[in-house]
Design an enzyme around this catalytic site. Structure first.
Site, PDB file in Angstrom:
ATOM      1  N   LYS A 105     -68.106  60.866  -3.818  1.00  0.00           N
ATOM      2  CA  LYS A 105     -68.536  60.648  -5.205  1.00  0.00           C
ATOM      3  C   LYS A 105     -69.591  61.689  -5.601  1.00  0.00           C
ATOM      4  CE  LYS A 105     -67.426  55.724  -4.997  1.00  0.00           C
ATOM      5  NZ  LYS A 105     -67.906  54.329  -4.906  1.00  0.00           N
ATOM      6  N   GLN A 108     -73.328  51.037  -3.896  1.00  0.00           N
ATOM      7  CA  GLN A 108     -72.096  51.035  -3.106  1.00  0.00           C
ATOM      8  C   GLN A 108     -71.916  49.692  -2.399  1.00  0.00           C
ATOM      9  OE1 GLN A 108     -69.724  53.402  -3.116  1.00  0.00           O
ATOM     10  NE2 GLN A 108     -68.464  52.278  -1.663  1.00  0.00           N
ATOM     11  N   ASP A 149     -70.159  51.396 -12.657  1.00  0.00           N
ATOM     12  CA  ASP A 149     -69.086  50.713 -11.934  1.00  0.00           C
ATOM     13  C   ASP A 149     -68.522  49.555 -12.758  1.00  0.00           C
ATOM     14  OD1 ASP A 149     -68.197  51.616  -9.468  1.00  0.00           O
ATOM     15  OD2 ASP A 149     -70.000  50.939  -8.428  1.00  0.00           O
TER      16      ASP A 149
HETATM   17  N1  GUN Z   1     -66.675  49.702  -2.654  1.00  0.00           N
HETATM   18  C1  GUN Z   1     -65.336  49.904  -2.698  1.00  0.00           C
HETATM   19  N2  GUN Z   1     -64.984  50.390  -3.898  1.00  0.00           N
HETATM   20  C2  GUN Z   1     -66.108  50.498  -4.619  1.00  0.00           C
HETATM   21  C3  GUN Z   1     -66.378  50.937  -5.948  1.00  0.00           C
HETATM   22  O1  GUN Z   1     -65.507  51.331  -6.725  1.00  0.00           O
HETATM   23  N3  GUN Z   1     -67.690  50.889  -6.312  1.00  0.00           N
HETATM   24  C4  GUN Z   1     -68.663  50.446  -5.495  1.00  0.00           C
HETATM   25  N4  GUN Z   1     -69.903  50.429  -5.948  1.00  0.00           N
HETATM   26  N5  GUN Z   1     -68.444  50.033  -4.269  1.00  0.00           N
HETATM   27  C5  GUN Z   1     -67.179  50.060  -3.842  1.00  0.00           C
END
Ligand code: GUN
Length: 296
Positions: free
Chosen positions: A54, A98, A121
């Site tokens: 990311k 995350q 998110d």
């Molecule tokens: N864990 C797995 N997929 C995601 C996501 O799209 N965002 C976040 N913050 N954590 C995740």
């Protein structure tokens, strides 16, 4: 007819280039550069890889990133205090916590501490509520990525029966809400299946577009798929593989080989939905920065 592979890597690259243009334009017009804070708590190696991907995608698009790596034993109070500090930092337009968090931390309380305007998110209850009401501010990254992947591949969900397997807050539920909206690029009839569904195959076989997001390796087999269906595999499961130098390989929730012989189109794992999710995070961060200057 051979199955068509839906190449998320390529589509995501094009999307990130479009976002990079938006980042430049925002800077030229308003002198603002989008910024994203990523919070990684604990030592989940898969999460560390996702956060690195990311960060890299953001940096390539000209989005500034700041990553906070907190120890496994971080308390909820400490994590929420960091979130609150980042909420106040006007150089940061997006904050990503995350997931999963270590088991002693409650993800819902941590997510609720985010400023909804910075929740790129789209997991904060305000943003889930806006999506449920059909007026989203941000759309969660994986559902948004799936919608873009379908549209850019010429498989509009409009008028189609979409069957979503999985009811998570991060994929299944928001994807169903997104695709059932009365809006261009949506307008689908959506059925959501989950672990409480009886005779799953009788429902998945009705799908024009079948989305597997249950986190169970190879769970969707050929007998569960209609001839000519479009199959979207959200699974990212690590299975042991002594022949692989990492000791594992990534497999989806779809039995890829056998389903490929029946489907019209399918996403590979890796290289399907994963890169689209990352591209959408970059896009949501740009949107957050645009909102912050009253643009968009
Ligand atoms: N864990 C797995 N997929 C995601 C996501 O799209 N965002 C976040 N913050 N954590 C995740």
């Amino acid at each position: 007819m051979p199955v068509r592979l839906l190449n998320g890597t390529e589509i995501a690259r094009a999307l990130r280039q479009e976002v990079a243009l938006g980042v430049k334009e925002l800077h030229q017009r308003h002198g603002v550069t989008p910024g994203l804070a990523a919070i990684l708590t604990g030592d989940n190696t898969a999460s560390a890889t996702y956060v690195r991907n990311k960060e890299r995608a953001c940096q390539e698009a000209g989005v500034l990133t700041q990553t906070f790596h907190l120890p496994q034993e971080t308390t909820e109070r400490e994590l929420c205090a960091l979130v609150e500090r980042l909420n106040q930092d006007n150089r940061l337009h997006g904050i990503l916590v995350q997931l999963p968090l270590p088991p002693h931390l409650d993800p819902q309380r941590v997510i609720a501490a985010l400023s909804p305007e910075k929740d790129v998110d789209a997991l904060h209850p305000v943003n889930s509520g806006l999506l449920a009401q059909g007026r989203p501010r941000f759309v969660p990254c994986t559902p948004a990525g799936i919608q873009h992947l379908l549209l850019r591949s010429g498989y509009s969900p409009e008028w189609k029966h979409v069957v979503v397997c999985g009811r998570s807050d991060i994929v299944g539920k928001p994807l169903a809400l997104l695709l059932m909206q009365k809006a261009p690029g949506a307008n689908a009839t959506v059925t959501v299946c989950h672990t409480g569904t009886r005779d799953l195959g009788s429902i998945t076989r009705q799908a024009d577009i079948l989305v597997a997001a249950m986190g169970s390796p190879g769970a969707i087999t050929a007998d569960m798929v209609k001839e000519g269906a479009v199959v979207i595999d959200v699974g990212m499961n690590r299975v042991e593989d002594a022949f692989n130098k990492r000791g594992y390989r990534l497999v989806g929730d779809v039995a890829f080989e056998e389903v490929s012989r029946k489907a019209e189109a399918i996403t590979p794992v890796p290289g399907g939905v994963g890169p689209m999710t990352v591209a959408m995070l970059v896009r949501n961060t740009l949107m957050a920065a645009q909102h912050s200057v009253g643009q968009a």
